[in-house]
Design an enzyme around this catalytic site. Structure first.
Site, PDB file in Angstrom:
ATOM      1  N   GLY A   1       0.929  -1.196  -0.101  1.00 39.87           N
ATOM      2  CA  GLY A   1      -0.171  -0.104  -0.298  1.00 39.87           C
ATOM      3  C   GLY A   1       1.093   0.794  -0.312  1.00 39.87           C
TER       4      GLY A   1
ATOM      5  NE  ARG B   1      -5.753   8.091   1.816  1.00 34.73           N
ATOM      6  CZ  ARG B   1      -7.763   7.837   1.981  1.00 34.73           C
ATOM      7  NH1 ARG B   1      -8.029   9.403   2.320  1.00 34.73           N
ATOM      8  NH2 ARG B   1      -7.941   7.238   1.824  1.00 34.73           N
TER       9      ARG B   1
ATOM     10  N   GLY C   1      -1.504  -2.567   9.615  1.00 35.92           N
ATOM     11  CA  GLY C   1      -2.276  -1.558  10.582  1.00 35.92           C
ATOM     12  C   GLY C   1      -3.372  -1.362   9.215  1.00 35.92           C
TER      13      GLY C   1
ATOM     14  CB  THR D   1      -9.390  -0.555  10.571  1.00 41.27           C
ATOM     15  OG1 THR D   1      -9.919  -0.501   9.259  1.00 41.27           O
ATOM     16  CG2 THR D   1      -8.451  -0.113  11.364  1.00 41.27           C
TER      17      THR D   1
ATOM     18  CG  ASN E   1      -5.319   4.462  16.769  1.00 41.46           C
ATOM     19  OD1 ASN E   1      -4.348   5.264  16.522  1.00 41.46           O
ATOM     20  ND2 ASN E   1      -6.698   4.919  16.489  1.00 41.46           N
TER      21      ASN E   1
ATOM     22  CG  HIS F   1     -12.372   7.674  11.504  1.00 45.93           C
ATOM     23  ND1 HIS F   1     -13.119   6.975  11.925  1.00 45.93           N
ATOM     24  CD2 HIS F   1     -11.295   7.567  10.987  1.00 45.93           C
ATOM     25  CE1 HIS F   1     -12.147   6.677  12.705  1.00 45.93           C
ATOM     26  NE2 HIS F   1     -11.181   6.470  11.985  1.00 45.93           N
TER      27      HIS F   1
ATOM     28  CE  LYS G   1     -12.492   3.262   9.299  1.00 46.20           C
ATOM     29  NZ  LYS G   1     -11.620   3.040   9.006  1.00 46.20           N
TER      30      LYS G   1
ATOM     31  N   GLY H   1     -11.940   0.345  13.868  1.00 45.89           N
ATOM     32  CA  GLY H   1     -10.646  -0.929  13.825  1.00 45.89           C
ATOM     33  C   GLY H   1     -10.758  -0.096  15.380  1.00 45.89           C
TER      34      GLY H   1
END
Ligand code: NAP
Length: 268
Positions: free
Chosen positions: A12, A16, A101, A103, A129, A157, A161, A167
């Site tokens: 990924g 971002r 990371g 979720t 998180n 959020h 998302k 998560g």
């Protein structure tokens, strides 16, 4: 004495969060970026992609090949809930320690990945998180729930998302449930006149997911008791705020065995 650097692959990488991870790895002399994997982005120098001097690592889109060729020690994954489970399994298969990371993992998936890690004799981390403030929010919430068991979680959020509830909110709910005797809150006769009005039901309490443009990541844990309320709130403003946590995780995961769920286990 020459210290061996930890070889890090990033899945990924062009996303971002992935871009922040690439920057963080390239900025730490103890870490070496050995692979950067994207989905639509490829054939770009990973460092150039994040505005740094070229590093000679091209973004590719074949994770398995990248893991094998780069002999990575750790895979950091910030992709999508749809990709991350398979990516994690693939990493474990090649004895590359996953630091995840992304979720949206289910408890069953985490259990299965824990089994795979143990069979391979390696450690891994799935952390909804990585921010220290959020970890503290969860710990304080679990502490408060012992004394004020009536609780609701509201998480906010951005509107793009993919998974809901977040998560972090699920992890918070699990930590609260560990110390709170299960009971169903509210009026036993309450009815939703519009479906979903009361939010997601978890062990007798509710989680509400707000999705709006302009919002980054926030969570409030609200406790109610006779004549008083308590609100514990955490706000994230920038993706870079997660990177000190990811950095610690990449270094510590080398010393663990089995899949750890939750960054709080790495910061005690
Ligand atoms: P994003 O900008 O959409 O990035 C996801 C990236 O993953 C995209 O570049 C996508 O490529 C790529 N991708 C998807 N499947 C892939 C695969 N199979 N192999 C390689 N790359 C793949 O999303 P984000 O904001 O970075 O968030 C990513 C995840 O991190 C989400 O699950 C989010 O909830 C989570 N998150 C976690 C934390 C934490 O502290 N744990 C903090 C913030 C966000 P394409 O663009 O080509 O599709």
């Amino acid at each position: 004495m020459v210290q061996t650097r930890i070889k890090v692959a990033v899945a990924g990488a062009s996303g971002r969060m992935g871009r922040e991870v690439v920057k963080m790895v390239l900025s730490d002399a103890e870490l070496e970026l050995v692979a950067a994997v994207g989905r639509s982005t490829k054939d770009t120098d990973a460092a150039k992609m994040v505005g740094m001097e070229p590093c000679g690592v091209q973004v590719t889109n074949d994770l398995e090949l990248a893991l094998v060729e780069s002999k990575a020690d750790v895979l950091v994954d910030f992709t999508t809930p749809q990709s991350a489970v398979a990516n994690t399994s693939l990493a474990i298969k090649h004895r590359v320690r996953p630091v995840i990371g992304t979720t949206g993992f289910t408890p069953e998936q985490i259990e299965e990945l824990d089994k795979q890690c143990k069979e391979a004799g390696i450690g891994g981390l799935i952390a909804p998180n990585f921010s220290i403030g959020a970890i503290l929010m969860m710990k304080f919430a679990a502490q408060a729930a012992k004394y004020m068991p009536h609780v609701e979680i509201i998480e906010y959020h951005g509107d793009q998302k993919l998974d809901a509830p977040s998560g972090t909110s699920i992890k918070t709910a699990e930590m609260i449930a560990e110390v709170r005797e299960e009971f169903r809150q509210g009026n036993p006769n309450e009815e939703e006149t519009i479906e979903g009005a009361r939010g997601a039901y978890y062990n007798g309490f509710r989680i509400h997911s707000v999705r709006l443009p302009g919002v980054f990541a926030q969570q409030e844990v609200v406790f109610g008791a006779f004549g008083q309320t308590l609100k514990i709130r955490h706000d994230s403003y920038d993706r870079a705020g997660y990177m000190p946590g990811v950095n610690v995780a990449v270094k510590k995961v080398m010393t663990y065995e089995g899949m750890v769920y939750g960054f709080e286990h790495f910061v005690d």
